[in-house]
Design a protein around this motif. Sequence first.
Motif, PDB file in Angstrom:
ATOM      1  N   TRP A 240      17.333  -5.854  66.867  1.00  0.00           N
ATOM      2  CA  TRP A 240      18.586  -4.442  66.970  1.00  0.00           C
ATOM      3  C   TRP A 240      19.855  -4.617  67.310  1.00  0.00           C
TER       4      TRP A 240
ATOM      5  N   PHE B  39      21.525   5.105  70.160  1.00  0.00           N
ATOM      6  CA  PHE B  39      19.322   5.069  69.719  1.00  0.00           C
ATOM      7  C   PHE B  39      19.614   6.934  69.816  1.00  0.00           C
TER       8      PHE B  39
ATOM      9  N   ILE C  33      22.973  -2.730  66.667  1.00  0.00           N
ATOM     10  CA  ILE C  33      22.448  -1.012  66.426  1.00  0.00           C
ATOM     11  C   ILE C  33      23.021  -0.362  68.153  1.00  0.00           C
TER      12      ILE C  33
ATOM     13  N   THR D 234      10.176   3.612  64.350  1.00  0.00           N
ATOM     14  CA  THR D 234      11.853   3.842  64.643  1.00  0.00           C
ATOM     15  C   THR D 234      12.167   3.634  63.279  1.00  0.00           C
TER      16      THR D 234
ATOM     17  N   GLU E  50      15.944   3.612  61.194  1.00  0.00           N
ATOM     18  CA  GLU E  50      17.829   3.431  60.750  1.00  0.00           C
ATOM     19  C   GLU E  50      17.986   4.514  60.377  1.00  0.00           C
TER      20      GLU E  50
ATOM     21  N   ASN F 197      14.430   0.777  56.849  1.00  0.00           N
ATOM     22  CA  ASN F 197      14.423  -0.292  58.044  1.00  0.00           C
ATOM     23  C   ASN F 197      12.988   0.824  59.029  1.00  0.00           C
ATOM     24  N   LYS F 198      11.855   1.352  58.224  1.00  0.00           N
ATOM     25  CA  LYS F 198      11.202   1.992  59.296  1.00  0.00           C
ATOM     26  C   LYS F 198       9.939   0.700  59.991  1.00  0.00           C
TER      27      LYS F 198
ATOM     28  N   ARG G  38      23.430   3.062  63.756  1.00  0.00           N
ATOM     29  CA  ARG G  38      21.841   4.380  64.480  1.00  0.00           C
ATOM     30  C   ARG G  38      20.671   4.628  64.261  1.00  0.00           C
ATOM     31  N   MET G  39      20.198   4.700  65.365  1.00  0.00           N
ATOM     32  CA  MET G  39      18.159   4.439  65.264  1.00  0.00           C
ATOM     33  C   MET G  39      17.721   5.349  66.379  1.00  0.00           C
ATOM     34  N   ARG G  40      16.750   6.032  65.635  1.00  0.00           N
ATOM     35  CA  ARG G  40      15.687   7.164  66.061  1.00  0.00           C
ATOM     36  C   ARG G  40      14.253   6.198  66.399  1.00  0.00           C
TER      37      ARG G  40
END
Length: 228
Positions: free
Chosen positions: A154, A160, A157, A115, A117, A83-84, A122-124
């Motif tokens: 989100w 982060f 989430i 961004t 997942e 999910n970029k 959990r997301m970056r």
Amino acid sequence: MTFIKPRIHALSWSRINTHSKCAKLAYYKFVEKIKDPGGFASDRGSNIHKMAEEYLMAGEEHPLPPVLSKVGSVLYELRGLENKTVERQLSWDKNWDECEWFYPGTYMRAIMDFTGELSPTRMRIVDHKTGKVYPDHPEQLELMVLCAMHLAEWDHIDEFVVNDLYIDQGFMSSDTMYVREQFKELHDKWDPIFEKVTSDDIFGANPGSACKWCFVSAKKGGPCEHGH
């Protein structure tokens, strides 16, 4: 007749950071709308951002541009996340309801370079940087987290993980993690900063060594009396 003093109504990291360094510069940039002419460094940074975006969203057959070679392995890893999104423009009104970017009542705007997942909860969040490392970069990431917590899509989430990707320097900063339980804590920190910027109608100058480089300084032919 009542004269309404001009103020900054819409916020962003750029506006908050500029105001913290010199409120008068913020006035010229964001109230008077005097455009920064930029230069080679800013044009180069925009081009590199664009190349990174394209690479992150491309397929395996897309070659890595040479200018990104120092962080190629990091970009390759990011490209594999679920999910970029890249260069995503997000905006909210004063009630933190999502709104259009140019809606007249827009209160906060944020652009997230990347961004993805790491897991379903959990997301970056990664901000791309060219040039030097500056001490205020972590603050920018923290503001991004607060904004991300307000995005309805989100809601799932809980964690982060944020990083600065220093493309010229060839490394990504260490992971910093925020959890959704910090939502109130973050607002308690940032809300007074938001209020300081949006309530300012004086825009005092902060003269110093940086004035000689400032595009609105007297030395550069600008309207500010400082920077001779």
